[in-house]
Motif scaffolding. Sequence first.
Motif, mmCIF file in Angstrom:
data_model
loop_
_atom_site.group_PDB
_atom_site.id
_atom_site.type_symbol
_atom_site.label_atom_id
_atom_site.label_comp_id
_atom_site.label_asym_id
_atom_site.label_seq_id
_atom_site.Cartn_x
_atom_site.Cartn_y
_atom_site.Cartn_z
ATOM 1 N N ALA A 35 54.004 24.582 13.394
ATOM 2 C CA ALA A 35 54.585 23.428 14.088
ATOM 3 C C ALA A 35 53.551 22.327 14.282
ATOM 4 O O ALA A 35 53.859 21.139 14.111
ATOM 5 C CB ALA A 35 55.170 23.861 15.430
ATOM 6 N N LEU A 36 52.328 22.703 14.619
ATOM 7 C CA LEU A 36 51.259 21.721 14.811
ATOM 8 C C LEU A 36 51.005 20.940 13.517
ATOM 9 O O LEU A 36 50.913 19.713 13.537
ATOM 10 C CB LEU A 36 49.983 22.426 15.278
ATOM 11 C CG LEU A 36 48.795 21.538 15.606
ATOM 12 C CD1 LEU A 36 49.105 20.629 16.790
ATOM 13 C CD2 LEU A 36 47.577 22.385 15.914
ATOM 14 N N GLN A 37 50.942 21.646 12.403
ATOM 15 C CA GLN A 37 50.683 20.973 11.128
ATOM 16 C C GLN A 37 51.870 20.145 10.642
ATOM 17 O O GLN A 37 51.691 19.130 9.979
ATOM 18 C CB GLN A 37 50.310 21.997 10.058
ATOM 19 C CG GLN A 37 48.947 22.627 10.298
ATOM 20 C CD GLN A 37 48.555 23.536 9.171
ATOM 21 O OE1 GLN A 37 48.375 23.072 8.048
ATOM 22 N NE2 GLN A 37 48.410 24.822 9.466
ATOM 23 N N LEU A 38 53.086 20.589 10.978
ATOM 24 C CA LEU A 38 54.283 19.885 10.513
ATOM 25 C C LEU A 38 54.738 18.786 11.466
ATOM 26 O O LEU A 38 55.580 17.968 11.111
ATOM 27 C CB LEU A 38 55.426 20.895 10.307
ATOM 28 C CG LEU A 38 55.216 21.865 9.159
ATOM 29 C CD1 LEU A 38 56.158 23.052 9.283
ATOM 30 C CD2 LEU A 38 55.395 21.142 7.824
ATOM 31 N N GLY A 39 54.191 18.781 12.685
ATOM 32 C CA GLY A 39 54.595 17.786 13.679
ATOM 33 C C GLY A 39 56.012 17.993 14.173
ATOM 34 O O GLY A 39 56.734 17.025 14.419
ATOM 35 N N CYS A 40 56.409 19.256 14.320
ATOM 36 C CA CYS A 40 57.760 19.558 14.808
ATOM 37 C C CYS A 40 57.672 20.495 16.013
ATOM 38 O O CYS A 40 56.599 20.985 16.362
ATOM 39 C CB CYS A 40 58.606 20.192 13.697
ATOM 40 S SG CYS A 40 58.104 21.852 13.219
ATOM 41 N N GLU A 41 58.808 20.736 16.626
ATOM 42 C CA GLU A 41 58.870 21.681 17.735
ATOM 43 C C GLU A 41 58.681 23.094 17.209
ATOM 44 O O GLU A 41 59.148 23.421 16.108
ATOM 45 C CB GLU A 41 60.206 21.580 18.457
ATOM 46 C CG GLU A 41 60.424 20.270 19.186
ATOM 47 C CD GLU A 41 61.762 20.256 19.912
ATOM 48 O OE1 GLU A 41 62.012 21.185 20.704
ATOM 49 O OE2 GLU A 41 62.545 19.330 19.650
#
Length: 158
Positions: A35-41
């Motif tokens: 999630a951190l790398q993808l910028g999602c929840e």
Amino acid sequence: MYTAVQMVRQALAHHGGHADIVELPDPAPTAAAAALQLGCEVGAIANSVVFSVDGAPLLVVVSGAHRVDTRRVAELRGVAHRRIRRADPDFVLRVTGQRVGGVAPVGHPSPLPTLLDERLGDYPHVWAGAGLPHTVFRTTCADLVRLTGAAPVAVGAD
């Protein structure tokens, strides 16, 4: 010989999937890392977790915001709770052709019985593993239903 990612790509194409496999800059063995790398929840990460039920594989695709409720899984499968065990890495590799940390919901040597977390439907798009710890593909809960043949059910615990 196919790599794990090629098997996932082939399975997606076979089922009419239009998802592109994305290579992350770093391995993402956890939902939080992905999630951190993808910028999602974190809840939009579809974790594929393999269990052993008396030696037979069971794949549970669960929202990254939750852990698998093994009591609920046992109830859904009609077995005693003690019969549900999280699979060890060797078992996971043998039944999926993929290593723990990168298991995809598809692309296995043989189809696996699968349970799909209904909470993944809370997100317009979800990200699932694509065979390696640094590969994922964007999809939807509806597409995961189509790809895995699993109906969404309550399998996650907070």
